[in-house]
Design an enzyme around this catalytic site. Structure first.
Site, short mmCIF file in Angstrom:
data_model
loop_
_atom_site.label_atom_id
_atom_site.label_comp_id
_atom_site.label_asym_id
_atom_site.label_seq_id
_atom_site.Cartn_x
_atom_site.Cartn_y
_atom_site.Cartn_z
N ASN A 197 73.12 -21.51 59.70
CA ASN A 197 74.08 -20.57 59.10
C ASN A 197 75.55 -20.96 59.25
O ASN A 197 76.38 -20.49 58.48
CB ASN A 197 73.89 -19.17 59.69
CG ASN A 197 72.59 -18.53 59.22
OD1 ASN A 197 72.42 -18.27 58.04
ND2 ASN A 197 71.65 -18.33 60.14
N LYS A 246 77.86 -22.17 56.33
CA LYS A 246 77.92 -21.37 55.11
C LYS A 246 79.33 -20.79 54.99
O LYS A 246 80.02 -20.59 56.00
CB LYS A 246 76.88 -20.26 55.16
CG LYS A 246 75.45 -20.84 55.08
CD LYS A 246 74.41 -19.77 55.27
CE LYS A 246 73.01 -20.39 55.18
NZ LYS A 246 71.95 -19.43 55.55
N HIS A 248 75.22 -27.63 54.96
CA HIS A 248 74.62 -26.57 54.14
C HIS A 248 75.50 -25.33 54.29
O HIS A 248 75.57 -24.81 55.39
CB HIS A 248 73.20 -26.30 54.62
CG HIS A 248 72.53 -25.14 53.97
ND1 HIS A 248 71.99 -25.22 52.71
CD2 HIS A 248 72.28 -23.87 54.38
CE1 HIS A 248 71.43 -24.05 52.39
NE2 HIS A 248 71.60 -23.21 53.39
N GLU A 253 70.96 -22.92 45.15
CA GLU A 253 70.32 -21.83 44.39
C GLU A 253 71.13 -21.40 43.16
O GLU A 253 71.42 -20.23 42.96
CB GLU A 253 70.04 -20.64 45.33
CG GLU A 253 69.14 -21.08 46.49
CD GLU A 253 68.90 -20.01 47.56
OE1 GLU A 253 69.31 -18.86 47.38
OE2 GLU A 253 68.28 -20.36 48.59
N GLU A 257 64.19 -27.54 53.44
CA GLU A 257 64.01 -26.33 54.26
C GLU A 257 62.53 -26.00 54.46
O GLU A 257 62.12 -24.85 54.37
CB GLU A 257 64.71 -25.13 53.58
CG GLU A 257 66.17 -25.36 53.29
CD GLU A 257 66.90 -24.17 52.68
OE1 GLU A 257 66.34 -23.04 52.69
OE2 GLU A 257 68.02 -24.35 52.19
O1 9MR Z 1 67.52 -19.00 57.82
C1 9MR Z 1 68.67 -18.36 57.34
C2 9MR Z 1 68.79 -16.96 57.95
O2 9MR Z 1 69.05 -17.06 59.32
C3 9MR Z 1 69.88 -16.18 57.25
O3 9MR Z 1 69.88 -14.85 57.73
C4 9MR Z 1 69.66 -16.21 55.76
C5 9MR Z 1 70.75 -15.45 55.04
O4 9MR Z 1 70.61 -15.48 53.71
O5 9MR Z 1 69.64 -17.53 55.30
C6 9MR Z 1 68.57 -18.26 55.83
O6 9MR Z 1 68.55 -19.56 55.29
C7 9MR Z 1 68.38 -19.64 53.88
C8 9MR Z 1 69.09 -20.88 53.42
O7 9MR Z 1 70.44 -20.83 53.80
C9 9MR Z 1 68.99 -21.05 51.92
N1 9MR Z 1 67.61 -21.03 51.49
C10 9MR Z 1 66.82 -19.90 51.96
C11 9MR Z 1 66.90 -19.80 53.47
C12 9MR Z 1 66.01 -18.68 53.97
O8 9MR Z 1 66.46 -17.45 53.53
#
Ligand code: 9MR
Length: 373
Positions: free
Chosen positions: A75, A78, A109, A170, A286
């Protein structure tokens, strides 16, 4: 007589298995899987890591360094983690993780996503929420400037430290269209659908700004569901080909692969073939594999189900190796470490990863390793 003996032996095996499930004949015995994934692979093998565990839980961070050679911050890179009120950057948490990474490669990421970002700031800055709202042209021009500023600052800050970026994450709705405010829910306070305002041009712009900020980073377009949604897959590939034709620097495609035991293997094979045919780098970005996709209550991970999960991990890695030429393999990253650290764990309803909660390797680990060998 022979038949009777055979039956007797089989009955004895069955009784033994019932008493102690661990004596089930296992193709994927984790206690025999001593080799590190990173040592068996000819491409990077990564794990998504989270802040608290990576910085303050030595069994976790030591395991990551033992078995993997790449990490993605789950995270902390982001937008929402890096961009604070007023659009000010705060790199402190991500920097702490980067500093602790040692020789691990870092996959960035993500630079642009429609969620988990400082959306209120961008909406105000672009005049989306001002009253009266700015014109579409003004909004697009201001968002473009914010896009350039944000990507420039983040990719610039991590220049030389991050080997590759998910430039856009996405971008596509499930019907294969580029996201906009109709096909994507805009209700979350962290949501801003950049492509609603910048359209298809978002692609060329974001990749250009990333390439300017860090010319040597590999730049990826990342998305989910590509193994089970050929319409979305084809649309993403058409978009990538458009960017290539325009001379935009795009190096690779990331396929998230949040899959389950039931995911179609034919779909996985066909996805890898199509991704490889683009000639770009291909990354499984992922990976995790649900064993209880219907979230049934009282679910128990039996040795037989753990074995099926191992087979699926093995299948994915084998399919990647046999369909993606070695020069295009940018690596495979598993989305988490022990089951409890997975976003899909749901307090013990599912067990999608390679390690149990005591950091023991599961059969899934042995399955991954078997495919590498
Ligand atoms: O694993 C991540 C989780 O801890 C966060 O709360 C979430 C928020 O949207 O994002 C998850 O990771 C995502 C990734 O950044 C993008 N693809 C989907 C993943 C799973 O939701």
């Amino acid at each position: 007589m022979k038949q009777h003996l055979l039956f007797l032996t089989w009955a004895l095996v069955l009784i033994a298995c019932e008493k102690d499930p661990s004596v089930l004949p296992s193709e994927h015995d984790p206690s025999a899987a001593s080799e590190a994934l990173k040592d068996a692979a000819s491409f990077p093998v990564g794990a998504a890591v989270n802040y608290n565990n990576f910085l303050a839980n030595p069994p976790y961070s030591n395991l990551v360094k033992r078995d993997f050679n790449s990490i993605t911050l789950e995270n902390e890179m982001k937008n929402a983690s890096l961009v604070k009120g007023g659009g000010v950057f705060d790199f402190s948490r991500a920097d702490a993780m980067v500093n602790a990474a040692g020789s691990l490669q870092i996959f960035g990421h993500t630079l642009v996503w429609h969620t988990q970002q400082a959306a209120s700031y961008y909406k105000a800055a672009a005049g989306i929420t001002s009253s009266p709202a700015a014109s579409q042209e003004e909004i697009a021009a201001k968002l473009d400037a914010e896009l350039r500023r944000t990507i420039g600052a983040i990719a610039g800050h991590y220049k030389g430290k991050v080997q590759a970026w998910d430039v856009i994450n996405e971008l596509f709705a499930d019907n294969g269209a580029i996201r906009n405010n109709s096909n994507t829910s805009t209700s979350g306070s962290d949501v801003l659908v950049w492509s609603h305002y910048l359209g298809r041009d978002l692609g060329a712009k974001a990749f250009q700004y990333a390439a300017e900020a860090d010319p040597s980073a590999k730049l990826f377009l990342n998305d989910y569901g590509l193994e089970s949604n050929p319409v979305k897959l084809d649309s993403l590939i058409a978009f990538v080909n458009e960017l290539k034709a325009k001379g935009v620097k795009i190096d690779g495609i990331g396929t998230q692969m949040h899959i389950s035991l039931n995911t179609s293997r034919t779909g996985i094979e066909s996805m890898f073939k199509k991704l490889a045919a683009t000639g770009l780098l291909v990354r499984v970005s992922e990976l995790d594999i649900l064993v209880n996709p219907s979230s049934a209550t009282g679910f128990v991970l039996t040795p037989a189900i753990a074995e099926s999960q191992a087979e699926m991990y093995q299948f994915v890695v084998q399919s990647y190796i046999s369909n993606v030429p070695s020069s295009q393999r940018h690596g495979i990253t598993v989305w988490g470490v022990m089951d409890a650290s997975s976003w899909r764990y749901q307090n013990g309803k599912d067990f999608p990863l390679l390690y149990d909660n005591e950091f023991n390797k599961k059969p899934a680990y042995a399955g991954f390793l078997k495919a590498l060998n």
